[in-house]
Design an enzyme around this catalytic site. Structure first.
Site, PDB file in Angstrom:
ATOM      1  CE  LYS A   1       0.062  -2.285   7.492  1.00  0.00           C
ATOM      2  NZ  LYS A   1      -1.300  -1.994   8.006  1.00  0.00           N
TER       3      LYS A   1
ATOM      4  CG  ASP B   1     -10.373   1.514   5.779  1.00  0.00           C
ATOM      5  OD1 ASP B   1     -11.270   1.954   5.034  1.00  0.00           O
ATOM      6  OD2 ASP B   1      -9.260   1.139   5.372  1.00  0.00           O
TER       7      ASP B   1
ATOM      8  N   GLY C   1       0.847  -1.188   0.000  1.00  0.00           N
ATOM      9  CA  GLY C   1       0.000   0.000   0.000  1.00  0.00           C
ATOM     10  C   GLY C   1       0.874   1.227   0.000  1.00  0.00           C
TER      11      GLY C   1
ATOM     12  CB  VAL D   1       1.799  -7.425   3.852  1.00  0.00           C
ATOM     13  CG1 VAL D   1       1.577  -8.629   4.772  1.00  0.00           C
ATOM     14  CG2 VAL D   1       1.074  -6.205   4.406  1.00  0.00           C
TER      15      VAL D   1
END
Length: 301
Positions: free
Chosen positions: A41, A135, A21, A26
């Site tokens: 991560k 989220d 991202g 990850v």
């Protein structure tokens, strides 16, 4: 690759990258001490990485340690210093709920209810720790190969004592699942997560989210202005009791939604029962200063 410090402790053997991202990547790793595969991560250490991203990563690491539930990805360990910022989590073998929906088009009511109940159970534990996820979306819900839900990614979650890292004028969250109160006032609460689960139920039952604008902003604003069509008006095979639950969970005013995930879970548990087949369409009503509602179209005393 150079923007990320992946010089992890020796106990981790990196197998492959499994996700990325804007602020982190990850990796699937073998943890020699645990004797199992884990998902690690790793935060970018690039100087251009916004300070707010680093703060959110640190907050995520702090929050996930409090949550213990079979429906939430398990946290193992983490480290946050100037040389390395990472957290190690349970590796989930399966597919994102988003992928399941894309592959199958729409889910049958019984399967959608099963997944929704599991998500609600997981969020009961999240909210019990005074944490709001903010989220919840189909790409943050994993479905294991045995059909179990695993909720992932607490990157923008907040707790009662969290610092707020939201920049003025910017909305934090995914536009397809944003509760109306998050668009202007950014007032996150358990009802914001309940709204997001209501949207996920709609998406599971219909095959796509209810609001799809030409731009992200247009999509976000539709949550505030556009009504959501009852799901059984689109597919009549969806039981009225289940349609009522989606309607109630996605009410524009948060006080008209379920007041807890436990309430939502309890209603989901019986919505496919034969005794509820004659249920009438939901009518949301307001009464004096206390807004009350009934799934059966009548005021509560």
């Amino acid at each position: 690759m150079s923007a990320f410090n992946i010089n992890l402790p020796e106990k981790y053997i990196i197998k492959k990258e499994i996700g990325s991202g804007g602020m982190a990547r990850v990796f699937l790793c073998e943890d020699k001490e645990l004797g199992k595969y884990v998902a690690v991560k790793v935060l970018s250490l690039d100087p251009s990485t916004p300070t707010s991203n680093q703060q959110r990563f640190k907050e995520e690491m702090r929050l996930v340690q409090y949550i213990k539930s079979p429906y939430i990805v398990k946290f193992y360990e983490g480290k946050y210093d100037k040389h390395i910022k990472y957290l190690s989590m349970e590796y989930v073998q399966g597919k994102m709920l988003k992928e399941v929906i894309e592959m199958q088009g729409r889910l049958q009511p019984d399967r959608a209810v099963d997944f929704a109940i599991q998500i609600a159970k997981g969020f009961s534990e999240i909210h019990a720790q005074n944490i709001v996820h903010r989220d919840l979306k189909t790409s943050n819900v994993m479905i294991t190969n045995t059909g179990q839900v695993k909720i992932i990614d607490f990157g923008i979650a907040i707790s009662d004592d969290s610092a707020r890292f939201t920049q003025t004028g910017k909305v934090i969250g995914s536009v397809h699942y944003l509760a109306p109160e998050l668009i202007d006032k950014q007032e996150a609460s358990p009802q914001s997560d309940i709204y997001a689960l209501g949207i996920i139920m709609y998406e599971m039952l219909i095959g796509h989210p209810p609001h799809r604008g030409k731009t992200p902003l247009e999509t976000a604003l539709k949550h505030r202005t556009d009504p959501i069509t009852p799901v059984n008006k689109i597919y009549p095979n969806i039981p009225q009791a289940l349609a009522n639950i989606v309607t109630k969970a996605t009410a524009k005013k948060k006080e008209l939604r379920y007041q807890s995930m436990r309430q939502l879970e309890a209603d989901l548990a019986t919505c496919l029962d034969q005794k509820r087949v004659t249920e009438k369409p939901i009518v949301l009503e307001e009464r004096s200063s206390l807004r009350r509602f009934s799934l059966f179209g009548r005021r509560k005393p």
